[in-house]
Design a protein around this motif. Structure first.
Motif, PDB file in Angstrom:
ATOM      1  N   ASN A  24       0.893  -1.311  -0.058  1.00  0.00           N
ATOM      2  CA  ASN A  24      -0.001  -0.056   0.037  1.00  0.00           C
ATOM      3  C   ASN A  24       0.988   1.277   0.301  1.00  0.00           C
ATOM      4  N   LYS A  25       0.552   2.321  -0.664  1.00  0.00           N
ATOM      5  CA  LYS A  25       1.285   3.474  -0.593  1.00  0.00           C
ATOM      6  C   LYS A  25       0.600   4.794  -0.778  1.00  0.00           C
ATOM      7  N   ILE A  26       1.249   5.762  -0.283  1.00  0.00           N
ATOM      8  CA  ILE A  26       0.246   7.201  -0.455  1.00  0.00           C
ATOM      9  C   ILE A  26       1.414   8.113  -1.264  1.00  0.00           C
ATOM     10  N   SER A  27       1.007   9.163  -1.517  1.00  0.00           N
ATOM     11  CA  SER A  27       1.906  10.297  -2.234  1.00  0.00           C
ATOM     12  C   SER A  27       1.281  11.599  -1.718  1.00  0.00           C
ATOM     13  N   GLU A  28       1.865  12.712  -0.934  1.00  0.00           N
ATOM     14  CA  GLU A  28       1.260  13.591  -0.538  1.00  0.00           C
ATOM     15  C   GLU A  28       2.351  14.759  -0.723  1.00  0.00           C
ATOM     16  N   SER A  29       1.776  15.996  -0.848  1.00  0.00           N
ATOM     17  CA  SER A  29       2.819  17.196  -1.222  1.00  0.00           C
ATOM     18  C   SER A  29       3.632  17.272  -0.061  1.00  0.00           C
ATOM     19  N   SER A  30       4.967  17.816  -0.580  1.00  0.00           N
ATOM     20  CA  SER A  30       6.086  17.817   0.494  1.00  0.00           C
ATOM     21  C   SER A  30       6.008  19.364   1.247  1.00  0.00           C
ATOM     22  N   PRO A  31       6.401  19.369   2.749  1.00  0.00           N
ATOM     23  CA  PRO A  31       5.909  20.451   3.222  1.00  0.00           C
ATOM     24  C   PRO A  31       7.410  21.567   3.124  1.00  0.00           C
ATOM     25  N   SER A  32       7.405  21.794   1.860  1.00  0.00           N
ATOM     26  CA  SER A  32       8.481  22.484   1.567  1.00  0.00           C
ATOM     27  C   SER A  32       8.764  23.905   2.022  1.00  0.00           C
ATOM     28  N   ASP A  33       7.791  24.619   2.144  1.00  0.00           N
ATOM     29  CA  ASP A  33       7.742  26.081   2.779  1.00  0.00           C
ATOM     30  C   ASP A  33       7.248  26.134   4.299  1.00  0.00           C
ATOM     31  N   GLU A  34       7.076  25.061   4.820  1.00  0.00           N
ATOM     32  CA  GLU A  34       6.640  25.023   6.237  1.00  0.00           C
ATOM     33  C   GLU A  34       7.845  25.433   7.254  1.00  0.00           C
ATOM     34  N   SER A  35       7.429  25.639   8.295  1.00  0.00           N
ATOM     35  CA  SER A  35       8.339  25.918   9.400  1.00  0.00           C
ATOM     36  C   SER A  35       9.051  24.541   9.800  1.00  0.00           C
ATOM     37  N   LEU A  36       9.972  24.459  10.483  1.00  0.00           N
ATOM     38  CA  LEU A  36      10.719  23.237  11.058  1.00  0.00           C
ATOM     39  C   LEU A  36       9.379  22.409  12.005  1.00  0.00           C
ATOM     40  N   GLU A  37       8.496  23.095  12.704  1.00  0.00           N
ATOM     41  CA  GLU A  37       7.877  22.532  13.552  1.00  0.00           C
ATOM     42  C   GLU A  37       6.548  21.962  12.698  1.00  0.00           C
ATOM     43  N   ASN A  38       5.946  22.742  11.668  1.00  0.00           N
ATOM     44  CA  ASN A  38       4.986  22.323  11.111  1.00  0.00           C
ATOM     45  C   ASN A  38       5.599  21.432  10.239  1.00  0.00           C
ATOM     46  N   SER A  39       6.334  21.327   9.625  1.00  0.00           N
ATOM     47  CA  SER A  39       6.824  20.272   8.727  1.00  0.00           C
ATOM     48  C   SER A  39       6.914  19.032   9.223  1.00  0.00           C
ATOM     49  N   LEU A  40       7.758  18.937  10.508  1.00  0.00           N
ATOM     50  CA  LEU A  40       7.896  17.655  11.190  1.00  0.00           C
ATOM     51  C   LEU A  40       6.184  17.161  11.661  1.00  0.00           C
ATOM     52  N   GLU A  41       5.518  18.005  12.215  1.00  0.00           N
ATOM     53  CA  GLU A  41       4.370  17.399  12.458  1.00  0.00           C
ATOM     54  C   GLU A  41       3.446  16.864  11.205  1.00  0.00           C
ATOM     55  N   TYR A  42       3.858  17.618  10.081  1.00  0.00           N
ATOM     56  CA  TYR A  42       3.130  17.226   8.883  1.00  0.00           C
ATOM     57  C   TYR A  42       3.533  15.608   8.346  1.00  0.00           C
ATOM     58  N   ILE A  43       4.875  15.377   8.425  1.00  0.00           N
ATOM     59  CA  ILE A  43       5.498  14.349   8.029  1.00  0.00           C
ATOM     60  C   ILE A  43       4.957  13.187   9.199  1.00  0.00           C
ATOM     61  N   LYS A  44       5.195  13.323  10.228  1.00  0.00           N
ATOM     62  CA  LYS A  44       4.629  12.443  11.396  1.00  0.00           C
ATOM     63  C   LYS A  44       3.301  12.015  11.298  1.00  0.00           C
ATOM     64  N   ASP A  45       2.409  13.034  10.898  1.00  0.00           N
ATOM     65  CA  ASP A  45       1.108  12.562  10.445  1.00  0.00           C
ATOM     66  C   ASP A  45       0.855  11.732   9.477  1.00  0.00           C
ATOM     67  N   LYS A  46       1.778  11.789   8.270  1.00  0.00           N
ATOM     68  CA  LYS A  46       1.585  11.129   7.180  1.00  0.00           C
ATOM     69  C   LYS A  46       2.283   9.614   7.485  1.00  0.00           C
ATOM     70  N   ILE A  47       3.250   9.790   8.253  1.00  0.00           N
ATOM     71  CA  ILE A  47       3.700   8.176   8.603  1.00  0.00           C
ATOM     72  C   ILE A  47       2.583   7.300   9.507  1.00  0.00           C
ATOM     73  N   ARG A  48       2.191   8.292  10.417  1.00  0.00           N
ATOM     74  CA  ARG A  48       1.043   7.836  11.380  1.00  0.00           C
ATOM     75  C   ARG A  48      -0.092   7.113  10.676  1.00  0.00           C
ATOM     76  N   SER A  49      -0.390   7.675   9.525  1.00  0.00           N
ATOM     77  CA  SER A  49      -1.574   7.281   8.825  1.00  0.00           C
ATOM     78  C   SER A  49      -1.331   5.883   8.155  1.00  0.00           C
ATOM     79  N   MET A  50       0.200   5.647   8.059  1.00  0.00           N
ATOM     80  CA  MET A  50       0.664   4.316   7.478  1.00  0.00           C
ATOM     81  C   MET A  50       1.062   3.225   8.483  1.00  0.00           C
TER      82      MET A  50
END
Length: 281
Positions: A24-50
């Motif tokens: 199974n796989k997902i593809s989501e937009s990278s958090p390129s322009d996000e702050s450090l805190e927001n980008s990390l939370e975004y990535i954690k959230d995507k990993i958590r969903s898998m």
């Protein structure tokens, strides 16, 4: 089951891998322009969903240099806020699973070695042709990245008035011809003479890139991946003609050139980090 994560410049792709197959796989937009805190939370959230009960580890490919043993990412090229990120510790604390991190180009060549077109070869150079030019190296069946996973960055070597990346990455089409590789490829396939010439010129630059790789590594095989590699038939002829000016004909006779056949090979390579399929530096 292992999670393979490819943190690309445009998308973050995550796959659930079992027995070398993506379940199974997902593809989501990278958090390129996000702050450090927001980008990390975004990535954690995507990993958590898998994450499922079957997941035993996480492997991640990141476009940056890093400290493999400590899992520290330095100056990620696609997320400006990532200057020094202790990614391994952050994800270990979040998910309580083993985490393995490496350079994205290293994951590409590792995927080809373990699951792709290069299983039978022991000395391999994998080159991703896209926004930039990334290089991963396998020497004597071992992934080699150097102290900071930065070994083999041929794209950054000086070439003409700039670097190989400027002439073999997507910027070549923009800077030299005010177009994109995608548009030039469509026109060339339709028989547009100017577009065909653009790809022929690109092939000359790609041929010099191959020569640089041969001087430094002399591998058994060079395998191309990335978006530009999808247009390989448009530049193959000129590339190989340029390669023939290499001063050691026997090297040219022996080298094999291939194009990746699996768009998800970097995800598989990231997962291979976690499943310890191959020793890494």
């Amino acid at each position: 089951m292992i999670l393979g994560v490819d943190l690309g410049g445009t998308n973050i792709r995550i796959g659930q891998i079992a027995k070398g197959k993506i379940q199974n796989k997902i593809s989501e937009s990278s958090p390129s322009d996000e702050s450090l805190e927001n980008s990390l939370e975004y990535i954690k959230d995507k990993i958590r969903s898998m994450i499922t009960d079957d997941v035993e580890g996480i492997g991640i490919g990141v476009p940056s240099v890093l400290d493999i043993s400590k899992g520290i990412v330095y100056n990620a090229t696609n997320i400006p806020s990532w200057k020094e990120v202790h990614l391994k510790d952050l994800l270990l604390e979040e998910f309580n699973l083993p985490v393995y991190i490496n350079n994205d180009s290293n994951c590409f060549v590792l995927g080809e070695k373990e699951y792709g077109s290069c299983k039978e070869f022991k000395d391999i150079v994998g080159v991703t042709l896209g926004t930039g030019v990334g290089t991963g190296i396998v020497i004597n069946n071992t992934l080699y990245g150097g102290r900071n996973t930065g070994a083999g960055e041929i794209g950054s070597l000086p070439y003409l008035d700039a670097t190989f990346e400027d002439y073999c990455g997507s910027d070549f089409f923009v800077r030299q011809y005010n177009t994109t590789g995608k548009v030039a490829a469509i026109k060339a396939r339709q028989g547009d003479t100017e577009a065909i010439k653009i790809w022929e010129e690109y092939g000359i630059h790609a041929g010099h890139l191959v020569q640089a790789i041969l001087y430094v590594y002399d591998p058994e095989i060079i395998i191309f991946g990335g978006g530009i590699a999808e247009s390989y038939p448009l530049f193959e002829k000129k590339m190989k003609q340029t390669m023939n000016s290499f001063p050691y004909p026997e090297t040219i006779r022996n080298i094999q050139i291939a194009v990746s056949e699996d768009a998800d090979i970097s995800i598989l390579g990231a997962a291979a980090l976690a499943s310890n399929k191959i020793l890494t530096y």
